[in-house]
Design an enzyme around this catalytic site. Structure first.
Site, PDB file in Angstrom:
ATOM      1  N   GLY A  69      18.687  15.035  11.422  1.00 43.02           N
ATOM      2  CA  GLY A  69      18.623  16.335  10.753  1.00 43.02           C
ATOM      3  C   GLY A  69      18.999  17.431  11.725  1.00 43.02           C
ATOM      4  N   ASN A  70      18.684  18.649  11.379  1.00 45.60           N
ATOM      5  CA  ASN A  70      18.940  19.755  12.296  1.00 45.60           C
ATOM      6  C   ASN A  70      17.909  20.856  12.068  1.00 45.60           C
ATOM      7  OD1 ASN A  70      19.944  21.641  10.246  1.00 45.60           O
ATOM      8  ND2 ASN A  70      21.567  20.117  10.027  1.00 45.60           N
ATOM      9  N   ARG A  71      18.032  21.944  12.839  1.00 44.12           N
ATOM     10  CA  ARG A  71      16.960  22.934  12.859  1.00 44.12           C
ATOM     11  C   ARG A  71      17.065  23.989  11.759  1.00 44.12           C
ATOM     12  NH1 ARG A  71      17.704  25.571  17.938  1.00 44.12           N
ATOM     13  NH2 ARG A  71      16.015  26.880  17.237  1.00 44.12           N
ATOM     14  N   SER A  72      18.001  23.823  10.855  1.00 44.92           N
ATOM     15  CA  SER A  72      18.140  24.838   9.801  1.00 44.92           C
ATOM     16  C   SER A  72      16.881  24.900   8.923  1.00 44.92           C
ATOM     17  CB  SER A  72      19.350  24.500   8.937  1.00 44.92           C
ATOM     18  OG  SER A  72      19.367  25.329   7.806  1.00 44.92           O
TER      19      SER A  72
ATOM     20  N   ALA B 146      23.345  23.458   6.028  1.00 39.81           N
ATOM     21  CA  ALA B 146      23.666  22.922   7.361  1.00 39.81           C
ATOM     22  C   ALA B 146      23.797  21.407   7.228  1.00 39.81           C
ATOM     23  CB  ALA B 146      22.559  23.281   8.350  1.00 39.81           C
TER      24      ALA B 146
END
Ligand code: CTP
Length: 200
Positions: free
Chosen positions: A9-12, A76
């Site tokens: 995943g990512n930090r969005s 994102a």
């Protein structure tokens, strides 16, 4: 998913996408929000589709754009996905673990190339940590967009941020230290103007 427990995943935070959906709803649009899991309250008066992966998002976006006047793509999306997801939890048995990744579909690029008619508006976001204008303008052209909203990693999960916006025919518009609600309102307003310009 890497296995039933882990994912890439990512930090969005999803705040920008939700703000855009709310701003469009407040302008009177019928809004379809396609979202991955986020920790935000579900906006009211909006059709919501939950997705877990880039592929699921592509399918949902394809269904939505078939009937939409505009796509505003703030997600994102992960750029890579595991070649294989394990069916059971991967155990900590290896000293080094290698996960092979393959690219996900570029949903926005696909939508830019397969528009419903000439009037549909396709807007993208660009997250750039260097050469913001050059890199964002490349996305505007390569993904065949009507507008690009460029920001930097400081914007992730923040309540206020700076963005720069460009259309193929305009010069750069700078919005500084604005709430995501204010940025979203401006993005929706500009998208609406572009749509009206295509009608005439
Ligand atoms: N995007 C998409 N599908 C992907 C990746 C990105 O639709 N698989 C969309 C994003 O929602 C955003 C735009 O493309 O509107 C630009 O995303 P960004 O992460 O800034 O750039 P990438 O195209 O992924 O390129 P790079 O990571 O190399 O900067």
């Amino acid at each position: 998913p890497i296995d039933p427990v882990r994912h890439i995943g990512n930090r969005s935070s999803g705040k920008m996408g939700y703000a855009v959906a709310e701003a469009a709803r407040d302008r009177g649009a019928a809004v379809w929000l396609i979202t991955a899991p986020v920790s935000l309250p579900e906006p009211v008066g909006i059709e919501i589709t939950q997705v877990q992966t880039a592929n699921e998002m592509k399918e949902a976006v394809a269904r939505a754009v078939a009937q939409a006047d505009a796509l505003i793509m703030a997600a994102a999306v992960a750029d890579y996905t595991p070649v294989r997801s394990a069916k059971t939890k991967t155990k900590k048995s290896e000293r080094h673990l290698t996960i092979r990744l393959k690219p996900t579909p570029d949903i926005l690029k696909w939508a830019g190339k397969h528009r419903k008619g000439k009037r549909q508006i396709v807007v993208g976001f660009a997250l750039e940590d260097r050469n913001l204008r050059v890199n964002a303008e490349k996305k505007l052209t390569d993904k065949n967009l009507d507008m690009i909203v460029a920001n930097s990693p400081e914007a992730i999960a923040a309540d206020k941020s700076d963005v720069q916006i460009k259309t193929p025919d305009s010069s750069w518009i700078k919005i500084e230290n604005a709430t995501k609600a204010a940025i979203a309102k401006k993005v929706v307003h500009l998208a609406e103007k572009l749509y009206q310009a295509k009608l005439t």
